[in-house]
Design a protein around this motif. Structure first.
Motif, PDB file in Angstrom:
ATOM      1  N   GLN A 140       0.887  -1.188   0.012  1.00  0.00           N
ATOM      2  CA  GLN A 140       0.022   0.054   0.033  1.00  0.00           C
ATOM      3  C   GLN A 140       0.826   1.234  -0.021  1.00  0.00           C
ATOM      4  O   GLN A 140       0.606   2.139  -0.584  1.00  0.00           O
ATOM      5  CB  GLN A 140      -0.930  -0.190   1.098  1.00  0.00           C
ATOM      6  CG  GLN A 140      -1.706   1.161   1.287  1.00  0.00           C
ATOM      7  CD  GLN A 140      -2.984   1.437   0.350  1.00  0.00           C
ATOM      8  OE1 GLN A 140      -3.234   0.467  -0.059  1.00  0.00           O
ATOM      9  NE2 GLN A 140      -3.209   2.760  -0.028  1.00  0.00           N
ATOM     10  N   GLY A 141       1.960   1.282   0.738  1.00  0.00           N
ATOM     11  CA  GLY A 141       2.772   2.314   0.957  1.00  0.00           C
ATOM     12  C   GLY A 141       3.775   2.534  -0.407  1.00  0.00           C
ATOM     13  O   GLY A 141       3.796   3.612  -1.040  1.00  0.00           O
ATOM     14  N   ASN A 191       2.487   6.474  -7.088  1.00  0.00           N
ATOM     15  CA  ASN A 191       1.471   7.471  -7.395  1.00  0.00           C
ATOM     16  C   ASN A 191       1.854   8.930  -7.397  1.00  0.00           C
ATOM     17  O   ASN A 191       1.770   9.726  -7.916  1.00  0.00           O
ATOM     18  CB  ASN A 191       0.168   7.380  -6.802  1.00  0.00           C
ATOM     19  CG  ASN A 191      -0.727   6.145  -7.499  1.00  0.00           C
ATOM     20  OD1 ASN A 191      -0.312   5.410  -8.572  1.00  0.00           O
ATOM     21  ND2 ASN A 191      -1.583   5.616  -6.684  1.00  0.00           N
ATOM     22  N   ARG A 192       2.471   9.168  -6.147  1.00  0.00           N
ATOM     23  CA  ARG A 192       2.972  10.412  -5.760  1.00  0.00           C
ATOM     24  C   ARG A 192       4.239  10.960  -6.624  1.00  0.00           C
ATOM     25  O   ARG A 192       4.452  11.865  -7.347  1.00  0.00           O
ATOM     26  CB  ARG A 192       3.519  10.583  -4.370  1.00  0.00           C
ATOM     27  CG  ARG A 192       2.584  10.852  -3.337  1.00  0.00           C
ATOM     28  CD  ARG A 192       3.064  11.699  -2.009  1.00  0.00           C
ATOM     29  NE  ARG A 192       4.249  10.675  -1.673  1.00  0.00           N
ATOM     30  CZ  ARG A 192       4.358   9.867  -0.719  1.00  0.00           C
ATOM     31  NH1 ARG A 192       2.942   9.116  -0.540  1.00  0.00           N
ATOM     32  NH2 ARG A 192       5.330   9.239  -0.309  1.00  0.00           N
ATOM     33  N   SER A 193       5.160  10.046  -6.816  1.00  0.00           N
ATOM     34  CA  SER A 193       6.349  10.314  -7.545  1.00  0.00           C
ATOM     35  C   SER A 193       6.377  10.034  -9.156  1.00  0.00           C
ATOM     36  O   SER A 193       6.956  10.669  -9.897  1.00  0.00           O
ATOM     37  CB  SER A 193       7.456   9.331  -6.974  1.00  0.00           C
ATOM     38  OG  SER A 193       7.349   8.130  -7.152  1.00  0.00           O
ATOM     39  N   SER A 230      -4.774   2.355  -8.531  1.00  0.00           N
ATOM     40  CA  SER A 230      -6.024   2.250  -7.419  1.00  0.00           C
ATOM     41  C   SER A 230      -6.285   1.028  -6.946  1.00  0.00           C
ATOM     42  O   SER A 230      -6.778   1.201  -5.842  1.00  0.00           O
ATOM     43  CB  SER A 230      -7.126   2.418  -8.532  1.00  0.00           C
ATOM     44  OG  SER A 230      -7.268   1.639  -9.301  1.00  0.00           O
ATOM     45  N   TYR A 231      -5.361  -0.100  -7.078  1.00  0.00           N
ATOM     46  CA  TYR A 231      -5.957  -1.258  -6.432  1.00  0.00           C
ATOM     47  C   TYR A 231      -4.491  -2.226  -6.522  1.00  0.00           C
ATOM     48  O   TYR A 231      -3.660  -2.292  -7.466  1.00  0.00           O
ATOM     49  CB  TYR A 231      -6.999  -1.828  -7.442  1.00  0.00           C
ATOM     50  CG  TYR A 231      -7.466  -3.191  -6.568  1.00  0.00           C
ATOM     51  CD1 TYR A 231      -8.526  -3.065  -5.321  1.00  0.00           C
ATOM     52  CD2 TYR A 231      -7.407  -4.492  -7.022  1.00  0.00           C
ATOM     53  CE1 TYR A 231      -9.091  -3.976  -5.041  1.00  0.00           C
ATOM     54  CE2 TYR A 231      -7.575  -5.319  -6.432  1.00  0.00           C
ATOM     55  CZ  TYR A 231      -8.565  -5.251  -5.397  1.00  0.00           C
ATOM     56  OH  TYR A 231      -9.195  -6.412  -4.866  1.00  0.00           O
ATOM     57  N   TYR A 232      -4.584  -2.991  -5.592  1.00  0.00           N
ATOM     58  CA  TYR A 232      -3.194  -4.150  -5.260  1.00  0.00           C
ATOM     59  C   TYR A 232      -3.933  -5.572  -5.143  1.00  0.00           C
ATOM     60  O   TYR A 232      -4.984  -5.468  -4.355  1.00  0.00           O
ATOM     61  CB  TYR A 232      -2.325  -3.801  -4.410  1.00  0.00           C
ATOM     62  CG  TYR A 232      -1.285  -4.841  -4.408  1.00  0.00           C
ATOM     63  CD1 TYR A 232      -0.163  -4.713  -5.433  1.00  0.00           C
ATOM     64  CD2 TYR A 232      -1.020  -5.808  -3.420  1.00  0.00           C
ATOM     65  CE1 TYR A 232       0.920  -5.664  -5.240  1.00  0.00           C
ATOM     66  CE2 TYR A 232      -0.011  -6.659  -3.155  1.00  0.00           C
ATOM     67  CZ  TYR A 232       0.704  -6.491  -4.248  1.00  0.00           C
ATOM     68  OH  TYR A 232       2.097  -7.370  -4.246  1.00  0.00           O
ATOM     69  N   ARG A 281      -2.956  -2.223 -10.101  1.00  0.00           N
ATOM     70  CA  ARG A 281      -3.906  -2.103 -11.295  1.00  0.00           C
ATOM     71  C   ARG A 281      -4.353  -0.625 -11.153  1.00  0.00           C
ATOM     72  O   ARG A 281      -4.424   0.179 -10.365  1.00  0.00           O
ATOM     73  CB  ARG A 281      -5.169  -3.128 -11.173  1.00  0.00           C
ATOM     74  CG  ARG A 281      -4.850  -4.396 -10.814  1.00  0.00           C
ATOM     75  CD  ARG A 281      -5.909  -5.114 -10.387  1.00  0.00           C
ATOM     76  NE  ARG A 281      -6.983  -5.475 -11.637  1.00  0.00           N
ATOM     77  CZ  ARG A 281      -7.563  -6.324 -12.173  1.00  0.00           C
ATOM     78  NH1 ARG A 281      -6.867  -7.484 -12.035  1.00  0.00           N
ATOM     79  NH2 ARG A 281      -8.514  -6.227 -13.167  1.00  0.00           N
ATOM     80  N   VAL A 282      -4.974  -0.438 -12.436  1.00  0.00           N
ATOM     81  CA  VAL A 282      -5.661   1.048 -12.686  1.00  0.00           C
ATOM     82  C   VAL A 282      -7.132   1.226 -12.420  1.00  0.00           C
ATOM     83  O   VAL A 282      -7.541   2.114 -12.346  1.00  0.00           O
ATOM     84  CB  VAL A 282      -5.185   1.776 -13.824  1.00  0.00           C
ATOM     85  CG1 VAL A 282      -3.767   2.051 -13.925  1.00  0.00           C
ATOM     86  CG2 VAL A 282      -5.577   1.103 -15.079  1.00  0.00           C
ATOM     87  N   ASP A 283      -7.390  -0.196 -12.398  1.00  0.00           N
ATOM     88  CA  ASP A 283      -8.995   0.002 -12.169  1.00  0.00           C
ATOM     89  C   ASP A 283      -9.480  -0.653 -10.995  1.00  0.00           C
ATOM     90  O   ASP A 283      -8.514  -0.590 -10.072  1.00  0.00           O
ATOM     91  CB  ASP A 283      -9.766  -1.083 -13.321  1.00  0.00           C
ATOM     92  CG  ASP A 283      -8.978  -2.487 -13.155  1.00  0.00           C
ATOM     93  OD1 ASP A 283      -9.672  -3.294 -13.715  1.00  0.00           O
ATOM     94  OD2 ASP A 283      -8.277  -2.705 -12.400  1.00  0.00           O
ATOM     95  N   LYS A 284     -10.666  -0.809 -10.630  1.00  0.00           N
ATOM     96  CA  LYS A 284     -10.950  -1.352  -9.293  1.00  0.00           C
ATOM     97  C   LYS A 284     -11.882  -2.425  -9.781  1.00  0.00           C
ATOM     98  O   LYS A 284     -12.699  -2.527 -10.512  1.00  0.00           O
ATOM     99  CB  LYS A 284     -11.990  -0.357  -8.560  1.00  0.00           C
ATOM    100  CG  LYS A 284     -11.915  -0.688  -7.154  1.00  0.00           C
ATOM    101  CD  LYS A 284     -11.715   0.476  -6.206  1.00  0.00           C
ATOM    102  CE  LYS A 284     -11.686   0.059  -4.899  1.00  0.00           C
ATOM    103  NZ  LYS A 284     -10.803   0.903  -3.967  1.00  0.00           N
TER     104      LYS A 284
END
Ligand code: OGA
Ligand code: MN
Length: 197
Positions: free
Chosen positions: A83-84, A90-92, A98-100, A193-196
């Motif tokens: 999660q981290g 996403n920040r960098s 959006s999902y793992y 992933r980019v979706d949910k």
């Protein structure tokens, strides 16, 4: 506290599209994760997706899997780490992850996984792959290497599945395979992933 490791992974993804980190996490987590899957009755034969349906093809893939559960302390620790990492990437790198999702995989003696891409055909939902290994005292003669290829099918890396080793790569860019393991082999494969779902 994982910021340094996250930064190293982000740099690797930018520079090469993949990175291999030895001794990635707190050493205790490996045995805690292994303890959490002592009962392996509910591991299921893994399938192969060809974009619209999933089928089992043991000529191509022989491992058994079980999805991680956040209710378990060790698995929850691992998911906190990812999660981290998701937030850092996403920040960098503005990846918009959006999902793992992640599963344990057990390769019994003789098992393998033929060359494949993790991103499903015609969909870009799996963006970044992680593979984390749980094999204490793995020897060269035990086989089970992860072979990573470039887009022209040249061999880039041969990774032995040593305990606490983490591999991260861009899912769509690197075909890879797991060579036949001569000993029971444990890993956690995961995807941002980019979706949910
Ligand atoms: C996968 C995979 C690699 C490994 O599950 O998609 O490629 O080394 N696993 O376990
Ligand atoms: Mn894969």
């Amino acid at each position: 506290m994982n910021e340094k490791l996250y930064a190293k992974i982000a740099d690797g993804l930018v520079d090469d599209g993949y990175i291999i980190v030895e001794d990635a996490l707190d050493a205790n987590i490996v045995n805690n994760l292994l303890n959490s899957i002592k009962d392996q009755d509910d591991f299921k034969q893994a399938g192969i997706s060809n974009s619209d349906h999933l089928h089992i093809d043991n000529q191509r893939r022989r491992d058994r899997i079980r999805w991680l559960q956040a209710e378990d302390d060790a698995q929850s620790d691992f998911l906190k780490f990812t999660q981290g990492l998701q937030e850092y990437l996403n920040r960098s790198l503005y990846l918009g992850l959006s999902y793992y999702e992640a599963h344990f995989a057990i390769y019994d003696r003789g098992d393998f996984y033929e060359k494949h891409l993790d991103a499903f055909k015609n969909s870009k939902n799996r963006v970044v792959t992680t593979v984390y290994y749980l094999n204490n005292e793995w020897k060269e003669s035990d086989g089970g290497e992860l072979i990573i290829y470039d887009k022209d099918d040249n061999r880039l890396m041969e990774v032995t599945p040593d305990s606490n080793k983490l591999v991260v790569f861009m899912s769509e860019k690197f075909p890879h395979e797991v060579l036949r393991a001569d000993k029971k082999r444990y890993s956690i494969a995961g995807w941002f992933r980019v979706d949910k779902i």
